[in-house]
Design a protein around this motif. Structure first.
Motif, PDB file in Angstrom:
ATOM      1  N   ASP A 159     -56.245 -26.303 -63.660  1.00 62.44           N
ATOM      2  CA  ASP A 159     -56.509 -24.882 -63.826  1.00 62.44           C
ATOM      3  C   ASP A 159     -57.712 -24.526 -62.967  1.00 62.44           C
ATOM      4  O   ASP A 159     -58.147 -25.329 -62.141  1.00 62.44           O
ATOM      5  CB  ASP A 159     -56.736 -24.532 -65.305  1.00 62.44           C
ATOM      6  N   ARG A 160     -58.247 -23.347 -63.154  1.00 64.57           N
ATOM      7  CA  ARG A 160     -59.373 -22.890 -62.335  1.00 64.57           C
ATOM      8  C   ARG A 160     -60.534 -23.887 -62.359  1.00 64.57           C
ATOM      9  O   ARG A 160     -61.076 -24.257 -61.322  1.00 64.57           O
ATOM     10  CB  ARG A 160     -59.846 -21.519 -62.813  1.00 64.57           C
TER      11      ARG A 160
ATOM     12  N   GLU B 274     -61.685 -26.150 -59.129  1.00 65.23           N
ATOM     13  CA  GLU B 274     -63.021 -26.018 -58.531  1.00 65.23           C
ATOM     14  C   GLU B 274     -63.662 -27.389 -58.336  1.00 65.23           C
ATOM     15  O   GLU B 274     -64.275 -27.662 -57.304  1.00 65.23           O
ATOM     16  CB  GLU B 274     -63.901 -25.109 -59.387  1.00 65.23           C
TER      17      GLU B 274
ATOM     18  N   ILE C 106     -56.972 -21.392 -58.001  1.00 66.56           N
ATOM     19  CA  ILE C 106     -58.132 -20.550 -58.316  1.00 66.56           C
ATOM     20  C   ILE C 106     -57.820 -19.078 -58.044  1.00 66.56           C
ATOM     21  O   ILE C 106     -58.038 -18.216 -58.901  1.00 66.56           O
ATOM     22  CB  ILE C 106     -59.365 -21.005 -57.517  1.00 66.56           C
TER      23      ILE C 106
ATOM     24  N   ASN D  50     -54.950 -17.933 -60.423  1.00 70.05           N
ATOM     25  CA  ASN D  50     -55.122 -18.326 -61.823  1.00 70.05           C
ATOM     26  C   ASN D  50     -53.916 -19.097 -62.379  1.00 70.05           C
ATOM     27  O   ASN D  50     -53.458 -18.846 -63.483  1.00 70.05           O
ATOM     28  CB  ASN D  50     -55.433 -17.099 -62.689  1.00 70.05           C
TER      29      ASN D  50
END
Length: 104
Positions: free
Chosen positions: A56-57, A61, A91, A94
């Protein structure tokens, strides 16, 4: 740290045949345990371990941090590093995927 130094800190993938990135039951991307793909496989496997199999985000990252100088190169040359591009898309859009390591 550069990518080569970061790789030395990541879990080994000797016990894997690859890793699937899943959207539900659908394979969005497959990273094989093959020459030229081991770095990406190690990054994605490390993310799978650290983030309980979730992409996920937050985990994306972290993945961009792990790819180090390849992240900047991917931003400058879209399509050159598809596994980095995928993290940037996660990112930007989403997305939420599952990381499935494939054992030998």
């Amino acid at each position: 740290m550069n990518f080569s130094a970061i790789l030395e800190t990541l879990p080994t993938v000797d016990h894997l045949t690859g890793l699937n990135i899943l959207n539900g039951e659908t394979v969005v991307r497959h990273i094989p345990a093959a020459p030229g793909k081991f770095g990406s496989l190690r990054v994605y496997y490390a993310l799978a371990q650290k983030f309980n199999g979730k992409l996920d985000r937050t985990s994306a990252e972290k993945g961009l941090e792990l790819f180090a100088e390849h992240t900047a190169d991917a931003k400058a040359h879209p399509g050159k590093h598809p596994n980095v591009d995928l993290l940037m898309r996660v990112i930007a859009e989403n997305h939420r995927y599952l990381l499935q390591p494939l054992l030998k």
